[in-house]
Design a protein around this motif. Structure first.
Motif, PDB file in Angstrom:
ATOM      1  N   VAL A 109       8.401 -25.792 107.666  1.00 23.46           N
ATOM      2  CA  VAL A 109       8.240 -26.849 106.718  1.00 23.46           C
ATOM      3  C   VAL A 109       8.808 -27.960 107.336  1.00 23.46           C
ATOM      4  O   VAL A 109       9.674 -27.958 108.581  1.00 23.46           O
ATOM      5  N   ALA A 110       8.303 -29.317 107.226  1.00 23.80           N
ATOM      6  CA  ALA A 110       8.640 -30.604 107.963  1.00 23.80           C
ATOM      7  C   ALA A 110      10.007 -31.001 107.660  1.00 23.80           C
ATOM      8  O   ALA A 110      10.886 -31.478 108.586  1.00 23.80           O
ATOM      9  N   ARG A 111      10.560 -30.613 106.256  1.00 17.04           N
ATOM     10  CA  ARG A 111      11.940 -30.873 106.128  1.00 17.04           C
ATOM     11  C   ARG A 111      12.453 -30.206 104.914  1.00 17.04           C
ATOM     12  O   ARG A 111      11.921 -29.948 103.915  1.00 17.04           O
ATOM     13  N   LEU A 112      13.845 -29.743 104.962  1.00 16.23           N
ATOM     14  CA  LEU A 112      14.473 -29.154 104.008  1.00 16.23           C
ATOM     15  C   LEU A 112      15.622 -29.954 103.525  1.00 16.23           C
ATOM     16  O   LEU A 112      16.599 -30.291 104.387  1.00 16.23           O
ATOM     17  N   GLY A 113      15.651 -30.232 102.210  1.00 17.40           N
ATOM     18  CA  GLY A 113      16.651 -31.148 101.706  1.00 17.40           C
ATOM     19  C   GLY A 113      17.489 -30.112 100.706  1.00 17.40           C
ATOM     20  O   GLY A 113      17.000 -29.463 100.207  1.00 17.40           O
ATOM     21  N   LEU A 114      19.079 -30.328 100.795  1.00 19.38           N
ATOM     22  CA  LEU A 114      19.910 -29.454 100.283  1.00 19.38           C
ATOM     23  C   LEU A 114      20.752 -30.557  99.269  1.00 19.38           C
ATOM     24  O   LEU A 114      21.372 -31.388  99.749  1.00 19.38           O
ATOM     25  N   ALA A 115      20.896 -30.158  98.217  1.00 16.20           N
ATOM     26  CA  ALA A 115      21.735 -31.028  97.361  1.00 16.20           C
ATOM     27  C   ALA A 115      23.147 -30.519  97.551  1.00 16.20           C
ATOM     28  O   ALA A 115      23.648 -29.489  97.359  1.00 16.20           O
ATOM     29  N   SER A 116      23.798 -31.855  97.501  1.00 15.35           N
ATOM     30  CA  SER A 116      25.285 -31.628  97.665  1.00 15.35           C
ATOM     31  C   SER A 116      25.836 -32.603  96.579  1.00 15.35           C
ATOM     32  O   SER A 116      25.042 -32.848  95.587  1.00 15.35           O
ATOM     33  N   THR A 117      27.074 -33.038  96.580  1.00 13.51           N
ATOM     34  CA  THR A 117      27.595 -33.823  95.559  1.00 13.51           C
ATOM     35  C   THR A 117      28.722 -34.900  95.997  1.00 13.51           C
ATOM     36  O   THR A 117      29.289 -34.786  97.086  1.00 13.51           O
ATOM     37  N   ILE A 118      28.811 -35.611  95.148  1.00 14.29           N
ATOM     38  CA  ILE A 118      29.973 -36.822  95.226  1.00 14.29           C
ATOM     39  C   ILE A 118      31.428 -36.125  95.254  1.00 14.29           C
ATOM     40  O   ILE A 118      32.314 -36.396  95.917  1.00 14.29           O
ATOM     41  N   GLY A 119      31.356 -34.879  94.754  1.00 17.62           N
ATOM     42  CA  GLY A 119      32.693 -34.115  94.750  1.00 17.62           C
ATOM     43  C   GLY A 119      33.232 -33.948  95.842  1.00 17.62           C
ATOM     44  O   GLY A 119      34.361 -33.469  95.948  1.00 17.62           O
ATOM     45  N   VAL A 120      32.442 -33.637  96.941  1.00 16.26           N
ATOM     46  CA  VAL A 120      32.976 -33.295  98.256  1.00 16.26           C
ATOM     47  C   VAL A 120      33.904 -34.469  98.841  1.00 16.26           C
ATOM     48  O   VAL A 120      34.640 -34.106  99.534  1.00 16.26           O
ATOM     49  N   ASP A 133      30.316 -40.428 106.936  1.00 13.50           N
ATOM     50  CA  ASP A 133      30.901 -39.874 108.420  1.00 13.50           C
ATOM     51  C   ASP A 133      32.569 -39.704 107.991  1.00 13.50           C
ATOM     52  O   ASP A 133      33.056 -39.320 109.075  1.00 13.50           O
ATOM     53  N   LEU A 134      32.947 -39.908 106.753  1.00  9.17           N
ATOM     54  CA  LEU A 134      34.426 -39.748 106.510  1.00  9.17           C
ATOM     55  C   LEU A 134      34.786 -38.247 106.655  1.00  9.17           C
ATOM     56  O   LEU A 134      34.167 -37.418 106.413  1.00  9.17           O
ATOM     57  N   PRO A 135      35.909 -37.994 107.095  1.00  2.38           N
ATOM     58  CA  PRO A 135      36.464 -36.625 107.222  1.00  2.38           C
ATOM     59  C   PRO A 135      36.711 -35.958 105.983  1.00  2.38           C
ATOM     60  O   PRO A 135      37.429 -36.989 105.073  1.00  2.38           O
ATOM     61  N   LEU A 136      36.081 -34.852 105.669  1.00  3.21           N
ATOM     62  CA  LEU A 136      36.488 -34.239 104.248  1.00  3.21           C
ATOM     63  C   LEU A 136      37.536 -33.068 104.334  1.00  3.21           C
ATOM     64  O   LEU A 136      37.493 -32.404 105.359  1.00  3.21           O
ATOM     65  N   PRO A 137      38.288 -33.178 103.295  1.00  2.49           N
ATOM     66  CA  PRO A 137      39.575 -31.976 103.184  1.00  2.49           C
ATOM     67  C   PRO A 137      38.767 -30.631 103.084  1.00  2.49           C
ATOM     68  O   PRO A 137      37.535 -30.496 102.605  1.00  2.49           O
ATOM     69  N   MET A 138      39.256 -29.486 103.874  1.00  4.28           N
ATOM     70  CA  MET A 138      38.611 -28.349 103.846  1.00  4.28           C
ATOM     71  C   MET A 138      38.984 -27.527 102.107  1.00  4.28           C
ATOM     72  O   MET A 138      38.122 -26.762 102.097  1.00  4.28           O
ATOM     73  N   THR A 139      39.767 -28.097 101.561  1.00  3.69           N
ATOM     74  CA  THR A 139      39.968 -27.403 100.265  1.00  3.69           C
ATOM     75  C   THR A 139      39.513 -28.315  99.119  1.00  3.69           C
ATOM     76  O   THR A 139      38.921 -29.238  99.189  1.00  3.69           O
ATOM     77  N   SER A 140      39.251 -27.504  98.009  1.00  8.01           N
ATOM     78  CA  SER A 140      38.626 -28.027  96.866  1.00  8.01           C
ATOM     79  C   SER A 140      39.206 -27.617  95.554  1.00  8.01           C
ATOM     80  O   SER A 140      39.271 -26.414  95.484  1.00  8.01           O
ATOM     81  N   PRO A 141      39.492 -28.296  94.497  1.00 15.56           N
ATOM     82  CA  PRO A 141      40.223 -27.899  93.523  1.00 15.56           C
ATOM     83  C   PRO A 141      39.226 -27.260  92.415  1.00 15.56           C
ATOM     84  O   PRO A 141      39.263 -26.809  91.086  1.00 15.56           O
ATOM     85  N   HIS A 142      37.839 -27.514  92.898  1.00 20.23           N
ATOM     86  CA  HIS A 142      36.548 -27.292  91.681  1.00 20.23           C
ATOM     87  C   HIS A 142      35.552 -26.342  92.720  1.00 20.23           C
ATOM     88  O   HIS A 142      35.201 -26.597  93.677  1.00 20.23           O
ATOM     89  N   LYS A 149      30.587 -27.914 100.096  1.00 20.10           N
ATOM     90  CA  LYS A 149      30.987 -28.095 101.368  1.00 20.10           C
ATOM     91  C   LYS A 149      30.587 -26.949 102.327  1.00 20.10           C
ATOM     92  O   LYS A 149      30.042 -26.880 103.540  1.00 20.10           O
ATOM     93  N   ILE A 150      30.768 -25.582 101.987  1.00 27.03           N
ATOM     94  CA  ILE A 150      30.134 -24.642 102.379  1.00 27.03           C
ATOM     95  C   ILE A 150      28.794 -24.660 102.745  1.00 27.03           C
ATOM     96  O   ILE A 150      28.448 -24.330 104.015  1.00 27.03           O
ATOM     97  N   GLY A 151      27.910 -25.045 101.968  1.00 26.41           N
ATOM     98  CA  GLY A 151      26.374 -25.367 102.250  1.00 26.41           C
ATOM     99  C   GLY A 151      26.173 -26.506 103.257  1.00 26.41           C
ATOM    100  O   GLY A 151      25.244 -26.318 103.890  1.00 26.41           O
ATOM    101  N   GLU A 152      26.993 -27.529 103.281  1.00 30.86           N
ATOM    102  CA  GLU A 152      26.938 -28.390 104.135  1.00 30.86           C
ATOM    103  C   GLU A 152      27.069 -27.967 105.606  1.00 30.86           C
ATOM    104  O   GLU A 152      26.458 -28.127 106.703  1.00 30.86           O
ATOM    105  N   LEU A 153      28.303 -26.920 105.882  1.00 35.32           N
ATOM    106  CA  LEU A 153      28.588 -26.439 107.016  1.00 35.32           C
ATOM    107  C   LEU A 153      27.769 -25.443 107.346  1.00 35.32           C
ATOM    108  O   LEU A 153      27.183 -25.611 108.692  1.00 35.32           O
ATOM    109  N   LEU A 154      27.222 -24.645 106.774  1.00 34.93           N
ATOM    110  CA  LEU A 154      26.140 -23.713 106.875  1.00 34.93           C
ATOM    111  C   LEU A 154      24.793 -24.383 107.339  1.00 34.93           C
ATOM    112  O   LEU A 154      24.122 -24.127 108.332  1.00 34.93           O
TER     113      LEU A 154
END
Length: 317
Positions: A109-120, A133-142, A149-154
């Motif tokens: 495919v030409a492009r794969l788009g993955l849904a993330s969230t404002i919650g990150v 480009d803000l650094p995100l904390p590695m933890t999450s309460p939800h 976040k896992i999806g973005e890293l992968l």
């Protein structure tokens, strides 16, 4: 054809419509059997049933259609709480994502788009609009932002390792037709649905109080769908991560005022002031604007008018 996972869902339906408006054809993948909605009856759209955890079933869709891009919106996270045992839920989430990557690679495919969230951005202490480009904390309460976040890293890792054009959509607080009548994160849907029924709004589902001056980046779903379509079809994107939002914080009071203009006797009174434990959250959409030409078409008043008209036409969920 653009394949959209969760294409008959809330955001998926509007993204499908936006892609059609831009001249694309779509394949909508759903886990459960589904019938093509009447709104797409005469459009170049087909519905396919496939569980994303079933690699063979997903890849078989590509044998029946020439897939040129993927927009992955299906809720592949262990949610709601208690629906799965922890390991089972994590397995389903990650396996679904990996199968989408396998399909993207096999179909070239030409492009794969993955849904993330404002919650990150939860836990980020930066003032003002939140930038990608803000650094995100590695933890999450939800669990939703945790697995996004896992999806973005992968996704970042696999994009480079597999040579795929991958884009992450950090989607804001989305509201409008086909959305749930109650949100645990913001009050706008409850307020509009109550006004359409002539009832008091039920705000009991909210995780925090609904004060008049509390604000969040509300993005009307039709704007969200158009933004995702533009990101999918852009000739070239300069970044891998994009905020998809309105670019401003909308307060509960603004939503209530817009409702009262159309429904003067609406019972949408809210406590004055702000929740002392809350902070306004809104997203910087400079990247989205510069790389796609996107501009929100729905301000608060236009969004409320459109949503109310849809509900009054008998579409309330």
């Amino acid at each position: 054809m653009i394949l959209i996972t969760g294409g008959l869902g809330f955001i998926g339906t509007h993204t499908t419509q936006a892609l059609l408006d831009l001249g694309e054809s779509c394949v909508l993948v759903q886990r459960r059997p589904a019938v093509l909605p009447e709104r797409f009856a005469n459009a170049p759209v087909v519905v396919e049933q496939a569980d994303l955890t079933d690699e063979a079933a997903l890849l078989a869709v590509g044998e029946r259609h020439k897939i040129t891009g993927i927009v992955h919106l299906a809720g592949s996270i262990p949610w709601p709480p208690g629906a799965y045992q922890p390991l089972e839920g994590a397995d389903k989430s990650i396996r679904s994502l990996l199968n989408v990557f396998r399909a993207a690679s096999e179909w070239q495919v030409a492009r794969l788009g993955l849904a993330s969230t404002i919650g990150v951005y939860g836990g980020v202490t930066a003032e003002g609009a939140l930038k990608e480009d803000l650094p995100l904390p590695m933890t999450s309460p939800h669990p939703i932002p945790a697995f996004k976040k896992i999806g973005e890293l992968l996704g970042d890792h696999l994009a480079g390792a597999m040579g795929l054009d991958v884009v992450h959509y950090r989607i804001g607080a989305i509201w409008g037709p086909l959305g749930h009548a109650q949100s645990p994160f913001f009050a706008a849907p409850q307020l509009v649905h109550a006004a359409a029924r002539g009832a008091e709004p039920d705000l009991s589902a909210l995780r925090a109080g609904a004060y008049a001056e509390d604000g969040i980046d509300l993005c009307y779903v039709k704007d969200c769908g158009r933004a995702l379509a533009l990101l999918q079809l852009a000739d070239r994107l300069a970044h891998r991560t994009y905020n998809v939002a309105s670019g401003r914080a909308t307060t509960n009071g603004e939503v209530a005022a817009a409702i009262r203009k159309l429904v003067p006797d609406a019972r949408v009174g809210l406590p004055e002031g702000r929740d002392p434990a809350a902070r306004d959250t809104w997203l910087d959409i400079t990247r989205l604007r510069e790389d796609t030409g996107y501009e929100p078409a729905y301000d608060t008043e236009r969004a409320v008018a459109d949503y109310l008209a849809w509900l009054r036409a008998g579409n309330e969920r």
